[in-house]
Write a protein that holds these residues in place. Structure first.
Motif, PDB file in Angstrom:
ATOM      1  N   GLY A   1       0.799  -1.218   0.000  1.00 51.51           N
ATOM      2  CA  GLY A   1       0.000   0.000   0.000  1.00 51.51           C
ATOM      3  C   GLY A   1       0.828   1.261   0.000  1.00 51.51           C
ATOM      4  N   ALA A   2       2.126   1.147   0.316  1.00 45.94           N
ATOM      5  CA  ALA A   2       2.977   2.335   0.365  1.00 45.94           C
ATOM      6  C   ALA A   2       3.487   2.745  -1.004  1.00 45.94           C
ATOM      7  N   CYS A   3       3.824   1.745  -1.853  1.00 45.90           N
ATOM      8  CA  CYS A   3       4.403   2.082  -3.151  1.00 45.90           C
ATOM      9  C   CYS A   3       3.667   1.455  -4.330  1.00 45.90           C
ATOM     10  N   GLY A   4       2.703   0.547  -4.079  1.00 44.50           N
ATOM     11  CA  GLY A   4       1.911  -0.030  -5.155  1.00 44.50           C
ATOM     12  C   GLY A   4       2.536  -1.239  -5.819  1.00 44.50           C
ATOM     13  N   ARG A   5       3.715  -1.678  -5.382  1.00 42.11           N
ATOM     14  CA  ARG A   5       4.353  -2.828  -6.007  1.00 42.11           C
ATOM     15  C   ARG A   5       3.775  -4.140  -5.477  1.00 42.11           C
ATOM     16  N   LEU A   6       3.891  -5.193  -6.300  1.00 38.80           N
ATOM     17  CA  LEU A   6       3.590  -6.526  -5.802  1.00 38.80           C
ATOM     18  C   LEU A   6       4.663  -6.913  -4.788  1.00 38.80           C
ATOM     19  N   MET A   7       4.259  -7.517  -3.684  1.00 41.72           N
ATOM     20  CA  MET A   7       5.211  -7.891  -2.653  1.00 41.72           C
ATOM     21  C   MET A   7       5.912  -9.187  -3.042  1.00 41.72           C
TER      22      MET A   7
ATOM     23  N   PRO B   1       6.118 -19.226   4.872  1.00 43.06           N
ATOM     24  CA  PRO B   1       6.043 -18.296   3.740  1.00 43.06           C
ATOM     25  C   PRO B   1       5.607 -16.918   4.207  1.00 43.06           C
ATOM     26  N   GLY B   2       6.223 -15.931   3.678  1.00 39.73           N
ATOM     27  CA  GLY B   2       5.858 -14.557   3.969  1.00 39.73           C
ATOM     28  C   GLY B   2       6.033 -13.703   2.724  1.00 39.73           C
ATOM     29  N   TYR B   3       5.779 -12.425   2.872  1.00 34.77           N
ATOM     30  CA  TYR B   3       5.832 -11.507   1.729  1.00 34.77           C
ATOM     31  C   TYR B   3       6.438 -10.199   2.216  1.00 34.77           C
ATOM     32  N   ARG B   4       7.290  -9.626   1.398  1.00 32.86           N
ATOM     33  CA  ARG B   4       7.944  -8.388   1.801  1.00 32.86           C
ATOM     34  C   ARG B   4       8.005  -7.430   0.620  1.00 32.86           C
ATOM     35  N   CYS B   5       8.154  -6.150   0.922  1.00 29.09           N
ATOM     36  CA  CYS B   5       8.325  -5.122  -0.101  1.00 29.09           C
ATOM     37  C   CYS B   5       9.449  -4.205   0.332  1.00 29.09           C
ATOM     38  N   ARG B   6      10.438  -4.067  -0.552  1.00 29.91           N
ATOM     39  CA  ARG B   6      11.565  -3.164  -0.294  1.00 29.91           C
ATOM     40  C   ARG B   6      11.385  -1.839  -1.022  1.00 29.91           C
TER      41      ARG B   6
ATOM     42  N   LYS C   1      10.145   2.241   5.098  1.00 26.04           N
ATOM     43  CA  LYS C   1      10.738   1.079   5.743  1.00 26.04           C
ATOM     44  C   LYS C   1      10.208  -0.199   5.117  1.00 26.04           C
ATOM     45  N   ILE C   2      11.059  -1.225   5.098  1.00 22.92           N
ATOM     46  CA  ILE C   2      10.691  -2.491   4.479  1.00 22.92           C
ATOM     47  C   ILE C   2       9.470  -3.072   5.191  1.00 22.92           C
ATOM     48  N   LEU C   3       8.546  -3.592   4.390  1.00 23.69           N
ATOM     49  CA  LEU C   3       7.291  -4.129   4.914  1.00 23.69           C
ATOM     50  C   LEU C   3       7.325  -5.649   4.858  1.00 23.69           C
ATOM     51  N   TYR C   4       6.975  -6.308   5.958  1.00 25.73           N
ATOM     52  CA  TYR C   4       6.921  -7.760   6.031  1.00 25.73           C
ATOM     53  C   TYR C   4       5.512  -8.203   6.425  1.00 25.73           C
TER      54      TYR C   4
ATOM     55  N   ILE D   1      -7.230  -8.635  -4.761  1.00 30.95           N
ATOM     56  CA  ILE D   1      -5.888  -8.547  -4.200  1.00 30.95           C
ATOM     57  C   ILE D   1      -5.983  -8.062  -2.761  1.00 30.95           C
ATOM     58  N   VAL D   2      -4.892  -8.248  -2.016  1.00 32.47           N
ATOM     59  CA  VAL D   2      -4.799  -7.750  -0.651  1.00 32.47           C
ATOM     60  C   VAL D   2      -3.739  -6.657  -0.629  1.00 32.47           C
ATOM     61  N   VAL D   3      -4.126  -5.463  -0.210  1.00 29.20           N
ATOM     62  CA  VAL D   3      -3.218  -4.319  -0.147  1.00 29.20           C
ATOM     63  C   VAL D   3      -2.829  -4.099   1.311  1.00 29.20           C
ATOM     64  N   CYS D   4      -1.524  -4.113   1.572  1.00 28.35           N
ATOM     65  CA  CYS D   4      -1.027  -4.022   2.947  1.00 28.35           C
ATOM     66  C   CYS D   4      -0.068  -2.851   3.088  1.00 28.35           C
ATOM     67  N   ASP D   5      -0.136  -2.222   4.241  1.00 28.85           N
ATOM     68  CA  ASP D   5       0.922  -1.288   4.618  1.00 28.85           C
ATOM     69  C   ASP D   5       1.299  -1.593   6.064  1.00 28.85           C
ATOM     70  N   HIS D   6       1.973  -0.692   6.720  1.00 26.61           N
ATOM     71  CA  HIS D   6       2.444  -0.970   8.071  1.00 26.61           C
ATOM     72  C   HIS D   6       1.323  -0.922   9.112  1.00 26.61           C
ATOM     73  N   HIS D   7       0.128  -0.515   8.722  1.00 25.80           N
ATOM     74  CA  HIS D   7      -0.939  -0.348   9.701  1.00 25.80           C
ATOM     75  C   HIS D   7      -2.236  -1.055   9.319  1.00 25.80           C
ATOM     76  N   THR D   8      -2.566  -1.129   8.044  1.00 23.12           N
ATOM     77  CA  THR D   8      -3.855  -1.683   7.629  1.00 23.12           C
ATOM     78  C   THR D   8      -3.688  -2.676   6.499  1.00 23.12           C
ATOM     79  N   TRP D   9      -4.636  -3.637   6.460  1.00 24.82           N
ATOM     80  CA  TRP D   9      -4.735  -4.586   5.360  1.00 24.82           C
ATOM     81  C   TRP D   9      -6.128  -4.449   4.763  1.00 24.82           C
ATOM     82  N   THR D  10      -6.206  -4.434   3.446  1.00 26.69           N
ATOM     83  CA  THR D  10      -7.477  -4.231   2.759  1.00 26.69           C
ATOM     84  C   THR D  10      -7.592  -5.201   1.591  1.00 26.69           C
ATOM     85  N   VAL D  11      -8.758  -5.833   1.464  1.00 32.05           N
ATOM     86  CA  VAL D  11      -9.040  -6.665   0.305  1.00 32.05           C
ATOM     87  C   VAL D  11      -9.720  -5.784  -0.729  1.00 32.05           C
ATOM     88  N   GLU D  12      -9.138  -5.702  -1.925  1.00 32.61           N
ATOM     89  CA  GLU D  12      -9.706  -4.878  -2.986  1.00 32.61           C
ATOM     90  C   GLU D  12     -10.253  -5.776  -4.084  1.00 32.61           C
ATOM     91  N   ALA D  13     -11.554  -5.637  -4.348  1.00 35.30           N
ATOM     92  CA  ALA D  13     -12.177  -6.285  -5.491  1.00 35.30           C
ATOM     93  C   ALA D  13     -12.291  -5.253  -6.604  1.00 35.30           C
TER      94      ALA D  13
END
Length: 505
Positions: free
Chosen positions: A374-380, A389-394, A409-412, A453-465
């Protein structure tokens, strides 16, 4: 490009004769005054379809007509091949003009332009105004019939309107151009310019369908296999389909002294080193769908990323990025001879030669391609940590770049936490009951089938249809804090190790 000073043009014999043929009539003589010294600024966007001399001449004529009786133009700044969207500090000649403004010994007192749209776009003039005030330099525009009065509400309203009109003109031209290119690529399979892919060369495809262009001698082009390089492309796909890694294919090409694209066609690859095959070069060839014989357009786009603010002027950086396959425009029919079949190309995209883990187990990332930052719009990125298994965005950061203080900051995100939240969110289940299934395969299959898709940032997670967004992290959720490693909040190394074990355990 150096600035130009004005000089008296040399007259030909014909010009001198023509000037001497005017009839004599009484003139009103006035005392000549030097008046203001003006710096002329002009711009033209394309160098292939415009003539610099004529473009500069008509703009300067307008400027000279505006300042006649008030002074004279003593220095010229003219940008070539620069879009009006580019900020002034990033235009070569405009940047020189800004530098000259700060020089107390500058040779001009005011700036004059021949047309607003040639110089400014959007709010660029509004952002430039404080710099002009600071150095006590006037700006003269034909649209204001003289110097701009930034204290005049009517002129400010006019400038706002001109800025919107300039921006709208660019947007409208871009929309018309891209719409036409989309139609030409999809319905006609037309080659829309650019370097031919490695393995092809350009061939004549007949006169231009536009009669005016055809009358000027313009021709269409199409792709045809290059006898020298096409066999290497076929070989690369054959080897990839046999299970070989991209690196081993590149290594064998180098061992056999096969010319790389920049060596085979140096005239069109001046920006390349022409030394040897690289892994990325082979990967790009294997991912190019045009080898199937179909024209494919819109694989890349140009983004305008904001840069660090430079005073009051907004600046951007043009960045080329790849579009996802659903955004491509694919020709409906075969446009040129294929080097591989469509089935071979699709099969090659499904081959992955990732290294096998030390324990021999297969890593499974069920949510790969479904989790976005959610911070930069990239696929994690899929990321295996502590046996899970986990997902991160640099956020696009790599070791080849210097990390800035503004870098997010890197998101995990832990995959099991995310699946658990999907299964237990009752508000989400009202619209998508399948997501309550305890089977992770059914949950992820449902997300993919419905373009969710699921959009995540450091505070919230959102499912977007496609039509709605469903927040997953209500306030007070015990899992809300797991989207961010606690050590990244306090920066303490000791807490980093303890918090990492807590989040990923």
């Amino acid at each position: 490009m150096a600035t130009r000073t004005t000089a008296a043009p040399e007259r030909s014999t014909l010009s001198s004769w023509a000037a001497g043929q005017r009839k004599l009539r009484p003139r009103r003589f006035t005392t000549a005054t030097d008046g203001l010294r003006f710096a002329f600024y002009g711009r033209m966007s394309t160098v292939d379809f415009q003539d610099r001399a004529s473009s500069c001449r008509w703009q300067r004529n307008y400027a000279e007509d505006l300042v006649v009786g008030h002074g004279r133009i003593v220095v010229e700044f003219f940008d070539e091949g620069v879009s009006r969207r580019i900020a002034w500090p990033d235009r070569p000649q405009a940047a020189l003009l800004l530098a000259a403004l700060a020089d107390p010994a500058r040779r001009f007192d005011a700036i004059v332009v021949g047309e607003y749209e040639r110089a400014f776009h959007g709010q660029q003039l509004e952002q430039l105004a404080p710099t002009l005030f600071k150095h006590g330099v006037q700006l003269w525009l034909p649209e204001t019939y003289g110097p701009v009065d930034f204290d005049n509400p009517r002129q400010l309203a006019l400038l706002d309107l001109l800025g919107v009109h300039s921006q709208r003109e660019v947007s409208r031209a871009r929309h018309r151009t891209t719409a036409a290119m989309r139609a030409q690529a999809e319905t006609q399979g037309r080659h829309l310019g650019g370097r031919p892919p490695y393995g092809y060369r350009l061939a004549d495809a007949g006169p231009h369908p536009n009669r005016a262009h055809a009358a000027w001698g313009r021709r269409l082009h199409r792709l045809e296999p290059d006898p020298a390089t096409a066999p290497h492309v076929r070989w690369m796909f054959e080897q990839r389909l046999a299970g070989r890694s991209v690196a081993s294919i590149a290594r064998e090409l180098n061992d056999n002294d096969v010319q790389c694209p920049s060596d085979a066609d140096p005239a069109r690859n001046r920006h390349r080193s022409a030394h040897a095959w690289m892994l990325t070069t082979v990967a790009a060839i294997l991912a190019n769908p045009r080898y199937t014989g179909r024209q494919v357009w819109n694989r890349q786009r140009t983004d305008h990323d904001d840069l660090t603010p430079d005073g009051t002027l907004t600046r951007h950086r043009e960045v080329q990025r790849w579009n996802a396959a659903p955004q491509w425009v694919v020709a409906r029919q075969i446009a040129h001879p294929p080097l591989v079949t469509e089935e071979q190309f699709v099969a090659a995209q499904a081959i992955h030669t990732a290294p096998t883990p030390a324990d021999g187990a297969t890593r499974r990332y069920r949510l790969a391609g479904l989790v976005c930052c959610g911070a930069c719009g990239r696929l994690m990125d899929s990321h295996w940590v502590h046996g899970r298994p986990g997902y991160r965005c640099r956020h696009g950061y790599t070791s080849t770049r210097t990390k800035t203080t503004r870098q997010p900051k890197i998101l995990y995100i832990r995959g099991d936490h995310l699946l658990d939240r999907l299964r237990h969110d009752r508000r989400l289940h009202r619209h998508h009951p399948t997501l309550r299934s305890p089977d992770p395969e059914k949950v992820t299959a449902y997300l993919r089938a419905n373009n969710m898709i699921v959009v995540c940032d450091h505070h919230t997670w959102t499912v977007e249809a496609e039509t709605a967004a469903h927040p997953l992290n209500p306030q007070g959720s015990s899992l809300a804090g797991t989207a961010k490693i606690p050590a990244q909040r306090d920066g303490d190394h000791a807490k980093h190790e303890e918090s990492s074990r807590f989040v990923w355990k």
